[in-house]
Scaffold this motif. Sequence first.
Motif, PDB file in Angstrom:
ATOM      1  N   ALA A  38       0.814  -1.219   0.000  1.00 35.15           N
ATOM      2  CA  ALA A  38       0.000   0.000   0.000  1.00 35.15           C
ATOM      3  C   ALA A  38       0.849   1.271   0.000  1.00 35.15           C
ATOM      4  O   ALA A  38       0.303   2.375   0.101  1.00 35.15           O
ATOM      5  N   ASP A  68       0.770   7.295   9.453  1.00 30.78           N
ATOM      6  CA  ASP A  68       0.796   8.126   8.241  1.00 30.78           C
ATOM      7  C   ASP A  68       0.658   9.591   8.651  1.00 30.78           C
ATOM      8  O   ASP A  68      -0.369   9.998   9.197  1.00 30.78           O
ATOM      9  N   GLU A 265      -6.847   2.038   4.373  1.00 34.86           N
ATOM     10  CA  GLU A 265      -7.992   2.773   3.830  1.00 34.86           C
ATOM     11  C   GLU A 265      -8.067   4.187   4.408  1.00 34.86           C
ATOM     12  O   GLU A 265      -8.342   5.146   3.681  1.00 34.86           O
ATOM     13  N   ARG A 268      -5.746   6.891   2.908  1.00 32.44           N
ATOM     14  CA  ARG A 268      -6.120   7.433   1.600  1.00 32.44           C
ATOM     15  C   ARG A 268      -6.969   8.687   1.725  1.00 32.44           C
ATOM     16  O   ARG A 268      -7.056   9.478   0.785  1.00 32.44           O
ATOM     17  N   THR A 269      -7.611   8.874   2.870  1.00 36.79           N
ATOM     18  CA  THR A 269      -8.450  10.060   3.057  1.00 36.79           C
ATOM     19  C   THR A 269      -7.659  11.246   3.606  1.00 36.79           C
ATOM     20  O   THR A 269      -8.217  12.339   3.721  1.00 36.79           O
ATOM     21  N   GLU A 270      -6.385  11.022   3.982  1.00 34.99           N
ATOM     22  CA  GLU A 270      -5.507  12.061   4.523  1.00 34.99           C
ATOM     23  C   GLU A 270      -6.178  12.845   5.646  1.00 34.99           C
ATOM     24  O   GLU A 270      -6.431  14.049   5.530  1.00 34.99           O
TER      25      GLU A 270
END
Length: 449
Positions: A38, A68, A265, A268-270
């Motif tokens: 990923a 992240d 997942e 990915r939306t930060e």
Amino acid sequence: MAHAFDIDTEAQGLIDFVDASPTSFHACASAASRLTEAGFTEVVESEPFPTAPGARFLIRGGSLIAWDTRGAYAAGSGPAAGFRVVGAHTDSPNFRIKPNPDRLKSGWQSLGVEVYGGPLLNSWLDRDLGLAGRVAVRGEGRGEGRGEGRGEGRGAVEARLFHDTTPLLRVAQLAIHLDREQNEGLTLNRQLHLEPLWGLGDTPGDFRRYLSEQVGVPAADLLGWDVMTYPVEPSRRLGRRSELIAAPRLDNLGTSYAGVRALVEAARTEPRHVPVLVLFDHEEVGSQSERGAMSTLLPSVLERLVLAGGGSREDYWRALASTVIASGDMAHATHPNYADRHEPLHHIAVNGGPVLKINTNLRYATDSLGEAAFRLACEQAAVPMQSFVVRTDLPCGSTVGPMTSALTGATTVDFGAPLLSMHSARELGGAHDPAMYVAALTAFLAPAP
């Protein structure tokens, strides 16, 4: 906005994750592989943390922590941005090989084992068992970091993983003809009755030779091992409509798998905060080790993330003040044959959605604020939520939640996924639950504004 996760895809994903992860070390390797695919990169704990934003992870033995920082940096949240943490554990009860294991009894070759954690001992009888684990071997020089299976080494020591899928061992039960009272109450002595058999002969089997063949070094170069037994029967769907999953180690690889999927997942939306996943080893034996929930792993990594982002120790404490931790472990589904062992009005259904876990004596860390955070996550994910409390006249188990809450001072909630046969060599869960579990944890790590 609710995340939609396919039931069959997530059920099979969990099955594949469990079967690839017979030990805590393999669970970390499986998680690391999925994170790497990923776009996450591995950090070496003994090296300076990168200052640039990114999606990263590190491994300490059988524990893993991943994060992240890209969303928080992009939003300008600064080094004091809070964390959203999902915690779980990678270890499960099993039998582990002793340092001098070779035994010979009545012409049978057996291995000496020590019981790890609190397994349902009878569930390990008359099962085909394999061997897997981590082996420390003599190396040629310094390796690259602490990631077992991916080049770990310190000085002249190298750690190697092995996973032998061959049916090798069996703990044979005494025939009913020789003890007519077994069905009235089986009593197993851990020293005398649990040694697995693995051959016939006039001399003890040579475990060191077997192990040297598994890791590809001479027996003289074996310096130590963490080797454990596991049931080799593959995990599978079952039931009239394939609505169930029978598998070993669902406690707690069920949460470990869901946590990895949710972090990928959510990243990915930060989100404006920093989403974190931490998978601890040694929960089943109290968590008090260099990599358990009582260790420095979580607080030290969180502090280093703040400092690497240009923050101060004051910023670190500010970040913890706005942090929420979700501690995930499996939960007891209501057993139809033993319904009287469960708290009335708190029926827990398999395939009924994630389970909030509450105990006023703080065996679970949940309070009203933590409950609210998890309830909002389930609402955002459009999945049902159940509530579990143990019967007042029964003792309550615990997990990593109270420890992480005490070490960080962060609001913490304990939750799980419903399960029967917890701590059995083969547990029983719902095939619909993994998708709901992933959805809820994704929403927790990336809450709607």
